[in-house]
Design a protein around this motif. Structure first.
Motif, PDB file in Angstrom:
ATOM      1  N   PRO A  36     -14.468   3.874  39.645  1.00  0.00           N
ATOM      2  CA  PRO A  36     -14.446   5.314  39.379  1.00  0.00           C
ATOM      3  C   PRO A  36     -13.587   5.629  38.160  1.00  0.00           C
ATOM      4  N   ARG A  37     -14.068   6.563  37.373  1.00  0.00           N
ATOM      5  CA  ARG A  37     -13.305   6.995  36.203  1.00  0.00           C
ATOM      6  C   ARG A  37     -12.118   7.818  36.673  1.00  0.00           C
ATOM      7  N   PRO A  38     -10.984   7.682  35.990  1.00  0.00           N
ATOM      8  CA  PRO A  38      -9.848   8.505  36.396  1.00  0.00           C
ATOM      9  C   PRO A  38     -10.172   9.976  36.172  1.00  0.00           C
ATOM     10  N   PRO A  39      -9.682  10.835  37.052  1.00  0.00           N
ATOM     11  CA  PRO A  39      -9.963  12.255  36.871  1.00  0.00           C
ATOM     12  C   PRO A  39      -9.289  12.786  35.612  1.00  0.00           C
ATOM     13  N   GLY A  40      -9.826  13.839  35.088  1.00  0.00           N
ATOM     14  CA  GLY A  40      -9.235  14.458  33.911  1.00  0.00           C
ATOM     15  C   GLY A  40      -7.935  15.149  34.265  1.00  0.00           C
ATOM     16  N   GLY A  78     -11.497  21.819  38.797  1.00  0.00           N
ATOM     17  CA  GLY A  78     -12.879  21.348  38.707  1.00  0.00           C
ATOM     18  C   GLY A  78     -13.500  21.848  37.422  1.00  0.00           C
ATOM     19  N   SER A  79     -14.570  22.627  37.523  1.00  0.00           N
ATOM     20  CA  SER A  79     -15.243  23.131  36.324  1.00  0.00           C
ATOM     21  C   SER A  79     -14.650  24.453  35.831  1.00  0.00           C
ATOM     22  N   ARG A  80     -13.730  25.030  36.585  1.00  0.00           N
ATOM     23  CA  ARG A  80     -13.108  26.309  36.211  1.00  0.00           C
ATOM     24  C   ARG A  80     -11.729  26.046  35.618  1.00  0.00           C
TER      25      ARG A  80
END
Length: 128
Positions: free
Chosen positions: A26-30, A114-116
């Motif tokens: 898994p890619r590390p979260p931003g 998340g996206s916000r």
């Protein structure tokens, strides 16, 4: 002989596709918290000291991690990146340190949900 060659190619293709179908790490979260600030090259020692204070506070509170900072070569744009499961908790821990730093006067803070995103100016808390 031709059938053997075709069978060999089919097995090789299957093996290559099966290997590529392995689950990827898994890619590390931003970053959930980003601070954009202005600085001068002479400020680098102060930035390093702030990074150490932030890293210690974040680790003690168990709210995430301080990522690598981005300091543009021209010496005017800097970014602090922080990672963790909860942007609000991370900001609650780091806000007093950020507000107490002269480098963070009118810095721009972005919280990622998340996206916000939520972006606002950080106003320095002056010693009284």
């Amino acid at each position: 002989m031709e059938k053997l060659f075709i069978a060999f190619l089919g097995m090789a293709w299957f093996a290559a596709n099966a290997a590529s179908a392995q689950p990827q790490a898994p890619r590390p979260p931003g970053p959930v918290l980003m601070v954009h600030f202005d600085y001068y090259p002479k400020d680098r020692p102060d930035i390093t000291a702030l990074e150490h204070r932030l890293q210690n506070a974040i680790q003690r509170a168990g709210v995430g991690a301080l990522g690598e900072s981005e300091l543009h070569i021209d010496g005017n744009d800097g970014y602090l990146y922080m990672y963790g499961p909860d942007a609000d908790r991370l900001y609650a821990v780091t806000k007093p340190l950020l507000q107490s730093s002269r480098l963070m006067s009118d810095a721009e803070v972005t919280k990622h949900y998340g996206s916000r995103t939520e972006t606002f100016a950080l106003h320095r808390r002056h010693a009284q």
